[in-house]
Design a protein around this motif. Sequence first.
Motif, PDB file in Angstrom:
ATOM      1  N   UNK A 121       0.858  -1.322   0.157  1.00  0.00           N
ATOM      2  CA  UNK A 121      -0.124  -0.027  -0.084  1.00  0.00           C
ATOM      3  C   UNK A 121       0.991   1.280   0.158  1.00  0.00           C
ATOM      4  N   UNK A 122       2.074   1.159   0.723  1.00  0.00           N
ATOM      5  CA  UNK A 122       2.982   2.459   0.774  1.00  0.00           C
ATOM      6  C   UNK A 122       3.524   2.636  -0.952  1.00  0.00           C
ATOM      7  N   UNK A 123       3.816   1.620  -1.375  1.00  0.00           N
ATOM      8  CA  UNK A 123       4.208   1.731  -2.892  1.00  0.00           C
ATOM      9  C   UNK A 123       3.040   2.306  -3.726  1.00  0.00           C
ATOM     10  N   UNK A 124       1.944   1.864  -3.639  1.00  0.00           N
ATOM     11  CA  UNK A 124       0.741   2.226  -4.145  1.00  0.00           C
ATOM     12  C   UNK A 124       0.640   3.823  -4.156  1.00  0.00           C
ATOM     13  N   UNK A 125       0.827   4.025  -2.979  1.00  0.00           N
ATOM     14  CA  UNK A 125       0.506   5.425  -2.387  1.00  0.00           C
ATOM     15  C   UNK A 125       1.527   6.257  -3.235  1.00  0.00           C
ATOM     16  N   UNK A 126       2.845   5.960  -3.067  1.00  0.00           N
ATOM     17  CA  UNK A 126       4.029   6.527  -3.890  1.00  0.00           C
ATOM     18  C   UNK A 126       3.654   6.633  -5.298  1.00  0.00           C
ATOM     19  N   UNK A 127       3.420   5.562  -5.936  1.00  0.00           N
ATOM     20  CA  UNK A 127       2.958   5.203  -7.388  1.00  0.00           C
ATOM     21  C   UNK A 127       1.727   6.475  -7.760  1.00  0.00           C
ATOM     22  N   UNK A 128       0.833   6.491  -6.942  1.00  0.00           N
ATOM     23  CA  UNK A 128      -0.393   7.508  -7.188  1.00  0.00           C
ATOM     24  C   UNK A 128       0.227   9.009  -6.834  1.00  0.00           C
ATOM     25  N   UNK A 129       1.269   9.208  -6.160  1.00  0.00           N
ATOM     26  CA  UNK A 129       1.807  10.603  -6.033  1.00  0.00           C
ATOM     27  C   UNK A 129       2.687  10.854  -7.454  1.00  0.00           C
ATOM     28  N   UNK A 130       3.350   9.987  -7.733  1.00  0.00           N
ATOM     29  CA  UNK A 130       4.060  10.247  -9.100  1.00  0.00           C
ATOM     30  C   UNK A 130       3.037  10.448 -10.407  1.00  0.00           C
ATOM     31  N   UNK A 131       2.058   9.668 -10.332  1.00  0.00           N
ATOM     32  CA  UNK A 131       1.200   9.744 -11.307  1.00  0.00           C
ATOM     33  C   UNK A 131       0.266  11.055 -11.355  1.00  0.00           C
ATOM     34  N   UNK A 132       0.079  11.451 -10.148  1.00  0.00           N
ATOM     35  CA  UNK A 132      -0.834  12.751  -9.857  1.00  0.00           C
ATOM     36  C   UNK A 132       0.072  13.941 -10.167  1.00  0.00           C
ATOM     37  N   UNK A 133       1.532  13.653 -10.023  1.00  0.00           N
ATOM     38  CA  UNK A 133       2.438  14.971 -10.317  1.00  0.00           C
ATOM     39  C   UNK A 133       2.487  14.955 -11.878  1.00  0.00           C
ATOM     40  N   UNK A 134       2.534  13.695 -12.375  1.00  0.00           N
ATOM     41  CA  UNK A 134       2.802  13.661 -14.159  1.00  0.00           C
ATOM     42  C   UNK A 134       1.259  14.478 -14.527  1.00  0.00           C
ATOM     43  N   UNK A 135       0.429  13.991 -14.082  1.00  0.00           N
ATOM     44  CA  UNK A 135      -0.931  14.480 -14.595  1.00  0.00           C
ATOM     45  C   UNK A 135      -0.878  15.996 -14.618  1.00  0.00           C
ATOM     46  N   UNK A 136      -0.545  16.434 -13.406  1.00  0.00           N
ATOM     47  CA  UNK A 136      -0.450  18.084 -13.113  1.00  0.00           C
ATOM     48  C   UNK A 136       0.511  18.550 -13.913  1.00  0.00           C
ATOM     49  N   UNK A 137       1.700  18.081 -14.074  1.00  0.00           N
ATOM     50  CA  UNK A 137       2.570  18.700 -15.215  1.00  0.00           C
ATOM     51  C   UNK A 137       2.152  18.669 -16.362  1.00  0.00           C
ATOM     52  N   UNK A 138       1.653  17.578 -16.816  1.00  0.00           N
ATOM     53  CA  UNK A 138       1.157  17.537 -18.220  1.00  0.00           C
ATOM     54  C   UNK A 138       0.163  18.546 -18.404  1.00  0.00           C
ATOM     55  N   UNK A 139      -0.887  18.608 -17.411  1.00  0.00           N
ATOM     56  CA  UNK A 139      -1.917  19.639 -17.617  1.00  0.00           C
ATOM     57  C   UNK A 139      -1.638  21.007 -17.820  1.00  0.00           C
ATOM     58  N   UNK A 140      -0.622  21.382 -16.786  1.00  0.00           N
ATOM     59  CA  UNK A 140      -0.038  22.720 -16.870  1.00  0.00           C
ATOM     60  C   UNK A 140       0.850  22.973 -18.067  1.00  0.00           C
ATOM     61  N   UNK A 141       1.706  21.978 -18.632  1.00  0.00           N
ATOM     62  CA  UNK A 141       2.389  21.968 -19.766  1.00  0.00           C
ATOM     63  C   UNK A 141       1.577  22.290 -20.977  1.00  0.00           C
ATOM     64  N   UNK A 142       0.344  21.482 -20.989  1.00  0.00           N
ATOM     65  CA  UNK A 142      -0.566  21.772 -22.272  1.00  0.00           C
ATOM     66  C   UNK A 142      -1.323  23.092 -21.944  1.00  0.00           C
TER      67      UNK A 142
END
Length: 154
Positions: A121-142
């Motif tokens: 569950x800890x790795x799932x949380x870290x993965x969700x953080x990375x995924x969330x960060x990538x989505x936010x970066x892609x959104x603001x980049x777009x």
Amino acid sequence: MKESDPGQENQPPSPWATPSAAGGIPAADPAVAGGYPPQPGQYPPPGQIAGGYPPPAGYAVYPAPRPTNSMALASFIVSLVSLFSCPLIGLVSVFLGRRARDEIRRTGEQGDGLAQAGVIIGWVGVGLTVLYTLVIAAYFGFFFLMVNSTSSTY
């Protein structure tokens, strides 16, 4: 000479009492301290039920359960908290879970499943953080790409 009672000749002795040398009077159970059952609030010796008698045939005496590793429990709790509050705390859960699994292998305590769940569950949380960060970066980049492309055409 004393005559015996005719009804008692064919009766087997009681399995719970042992005759003493003083003529058939049951002796106190030597397994219980002082020959008396434990007082209210005291525990019988290990492997015996109250009254100092062994368990009846067919009933097993189970050993006390092994304690659960507290670090494994902490890992599981921190991992659940990390999913709902701050997913980066999942790294703490991964660390605690790995240390708990090592300790469980060394000491034989219970809680390996909790530790493993904390790590996952800890790795799932870290993965969700990375995924969330990538989505936010892609959104603001777009967004910045669209703003820059529309401003250069005017």
